[in-house]
Design a protein around this motif. Sequence first.
Motif, mmCIF file in Angstrom:
data_model
loop_
_atom_site.group_PDB
_atom_site.id
_atom_site.type_symbol
_atom_site.label_atom_id
_atom_site.label_comp_id
_atom_site.label_asym_id
_atom_site.label_seq_id
_atom_site.Cartn_x
_atom_site.Cartn_y
_atom_site.Cartn_z
ATOM 1 N N UNK A 14 19.001 -7.477 -4.405
ATOM 2 C CA UNK A 14 18.721 -8.753 -3.756
ATOM 3 C C UNK A 14 19.410 -8.766 -2.394
ATOM 4 N N UNK A 15 18.698 -9.270 -1.393
ATOM 5 C CA UNK A 15 19.237 -9.254 -0.032
ATOM 6 C C UNK A 15 18.867 -10.537 0.693
ATOM 7 N N UNK A 16 19.779 -11.010 1.541
ATOM 8 C CA UNK A 16 19.522 -12.163 2.408
ATOM 9 C C UNK A 16 19.218 -11.642 3.807
ATOM 10 N N UNK A 17 18.242 -12.241 4.455
ATOM 11 C CA UNK A 17 17.874 -11.864 5.815
ATOM 12 C C UNK A 17 17.852 -13.098 6.698
ATOM 13 N N UNK A 18 18.545 -13.036 7.820
ATOM 14 C CA UNK A 18 18.561 -14.131 8.775
ATOM 15 C C UNK A 18 17.939 -13.722 10.093
ATOM 16 N N UNK A 19 17.816 -14.690 11.005
ATOM 17 C CA UNK A 19 17.230 -14.409 12.318
ATOM 18 C C UNK A 19 17.992 -13.294 13.026
ATOM 19 N N UNK A 20 17.252 -12.480 13.772
ATOM 20 C CA UNK A 20 17.762 -11.326 14.508
ATOM 21 C C UNK A 20 18.217 -10.204 13.580
ATOM 22 N N UNK A 21 17.865 -10.302 12.301
ATOM 23 C CA UNK A 21 18.100 -9.204 11.373
ATOM 24 C C UNK A 21 16.756 -8.607 10.977
ATOM 25 N N UNK A 22 16.730 -7.295 10.853
ATOM 26 C CA UNK A 22 15.500 -6.591 10.512
ATOM 27 C C UNK A 22 15.632 -5.948 9.142
ATOM 28 N N UNK A 23 14.587 -6.081 8.348
ATOM 29 C CA UNK A 23 14.568 -5.511 7.007
ATOM 30 C C UNK A 23 13.685 -4.264 7.000
ATOM 31 N N UNK A 24 14.231 -3.173 6.452
ATOM 32 C CA UNK A 24 13.442 -1.953 6.262
ATOM 33 C C UNK A 24 13.236 -1.727 4.773
ATOM 34 N N UNK A 25 11.972 -1.557 4.372
ATOM 35 C CA UNK A 25 11.626 -1.259 2.985
ATOM 36 C C UNK A 25 11.055 0.146 2.925
ATOM 37 N N UNK A 26 11.675 1.043 2.171
ATOM 38 C CA UNK A 26 11.098 2.381 2.008
ATOM 39 C C UNK A 26 9.732 2.303 1.321
ATOM 40 N N UNK B 6 10.375 -20.079 9.252
ATOM 41 C CA UNK B 6 10.275 -19.389 10.530
ATOM 42 C C UNK B 6 9.085 -18.451 10.556
ATOM 43 N N UNK B 7 9.018 -17.667 11.612
ATOM 44 C CA UNK B 7 7.958 -16.676 11.796
ATOM 45 C C UNK B 7 8.500 -15.296 11.437
ATOM 46 N N UNK B 8 7.618 -14.444 10.927
ATOM 47 C CA UNK B 8 8.064 -13.125 10.470
ATOM 48 C C UNK B 8 7.118 -12.040 10.973
ATOM 49 N N UNK B 9 7.373 -11.494 12.180
ATOM 50 C CA UNK B 9 6.590 -10.350 12.647
ATOM 51 C C UNK B 9 7.028 -9.069 11.939
ATOM 52 N N UNK B 10 6.097 -8.150 11.759
ATOM 53 C CA UNK B 10 6.442 -6.899 11.084
ATOM 54 C C UNK B 10 5.379 -5.842 11.286
ATOM 55 N N UNK B 11 5.629 -4.666 10.744
ATOM 56 C CA UNK B 11 4.665 -3.571 10.835
ATOM 57 C C UNK B 11 4.841 -2.648 9.636
ATOM 58 N N UNK B 12 3.833 -1.834 9.381
ATOM 59 C CA UNK B 12 3.884 -0.823 8.321
ATOM 60 C C UNK B 12 3.427 0.508 8.887
ATOM 61 N N UNK B 13 3.845 1.599 8.242
ATOM 62 C CA UNK B 13 3.398 2.906 8.698
ATOM 63 C C UNK B 13 3.412 3.902 7.539
ATOM 64 N N UNK C 195 0.804 -1.233 0.000
ATOM 65 C CA UNK C 195 0.000 0.000 0.000
ATOM 66 C C UNK C 195 0.832 1.277 0.000
ATOM 67 N N UNK C 196 2.068 1.200 -0.444
ATOM 68 C CA UNK C 196 2.898 2.395 -0.481
ATOM 69 C C UNK C 196 3.464 2.792 0.867
ATOM 70 N N UNK C 197 3.276 1.952 1.881
ATOM 71 C CA UNK C 197 3.766 2.284 3.217
ATOM 72 C C UNK C 197 5.205 1.817 3.421
ATOM 73 N N UNK C 198 5.860 2.406 4.429
ATOM 74 C CA UNK C 198 7.152 1.912 4.885
ATOM 75 C C UNK C 198 6.930 0.589 5.621
ATOM 76 N N UNK C 199 7.916 -0.296 5.541
ATOM 77 C CA UNK C 199 7.784 -1.639 6.114
ATOM 78 C C UNK C 199 8.998 -1.943 6.986
ATOM 79 N N UNK C 200 8.740 -2.563 8.137
ATOM 80 C CA UNK C 200 9.789 -3.058 9.021
ATOM 81 C C UNK C 200 9.435 -4.498 9.366
ATOM 82 N N UNK C 201 10.334 -5.444 9.097
ATOM 83 C CA UNK C 201 10.034 -6.850 9.377
ATOM 84 C C UNK C 201 11.289 -7.577 9.827
ATOM 85 N N UNK C 202 11.084 -8.524 10.720
ATOM 86 C CA UNK C 202 12.189 -9.352 11.200
ATOM 87 C C UNK C 202 11.780 -10.812 11.093
ATOM 88 N N UNK C 203 12.672 -11.731 11.388
ATOM 89 C CA UNK C 203 12.361 -13.154 11.282
ATOM 90 C C UNK C 203 12.831 -13.878 12.533
#
Length: 287
Positions: free
Chosen positions: A145-157, A170-177, A91-99
């Motif tokens: 292209x990016x690799x993401x592992x546990x205890x790493x957080x991905x930010x998407x503009x 695994x599980x992937x909690x995250x949020x948007x704003x 939806x055009x929002x910023x994204x923060x997600x971890x695994x």
Amino acid sequence: MVWSVSRDTKAFTRGSSHEPGDWASKALKQLWCPDPSTTYYAIDLRCPDAFMRIPEALSASLHVYYPEDEILPCVGNITPEFSFVDLHIDNGQDVLTTVVGDGEDCVKLWALYPPEERNLDLFYARKGQDNKFINLCDRLEGGVFAMQGSEQTMYLPAGWIHAVYTLKGGLAPGTTWSTAESFTVINDIFKREVEAKSASYDTAVPLLQSCLVALRGQNADLQQRAARELCVALKDIRKLAEADGEQWPTRLAVDVSNVLKEKYSSCPQCGQPIQAHICRGKRKRGQ
């Protein structure tokens, strides 16, 4: 962390089509017993006892829309090994997600593309179609292209097009704003979603949020642009709200109206009274 799983949780299978599959319990089971032939994953599970905080390095440079309690809602995905989420935009929002893995690292491979006009044109030309990544990966520009592992957080503009493949489950909690700075991107994506007939009121919420924080800010040019663009978008927003069973004006729309009235005596786009834009129609008693 407690995740709320219900019968209406969105569960999907990895395949040529991402049609809803059987309930999310199959996705949870496959965290321990992956099945490459039919991989289930579940998205947007509610996490009522969890919250995520925007890192200060980001929040210090952004004008963020926060809920009344200033806590960003947290949702989670169940992504077993072999899960693949095709190209999409949040939806055009910023994204923060971890695994989070189960005794070992969860590993994801991301394909990320900036929301440039050519990329968005290509993406929306295939809106609603399957295999978007396969068909567009050699045509989209500026890919990372990016690799993401546990205890790493991905930010998407805001607005970045992305696809995700899970190498280790695994599980992937995250949020948007939403932010004032992302107003142009959010507005562009909203227009494209409306044109593609894939918009809902949920699609309009980030636009209203971004407009609200833009109007509350100190950038006069952005304020006027937000007011003008909102005037154009409001007809579609009202239709989407009513189609989704929302009572118009929604509380968020009223908040935008109140700030508009503080800034302008009449709409800078069409010259009509601001009140007539938002509050056309009455709220039901008790709303």
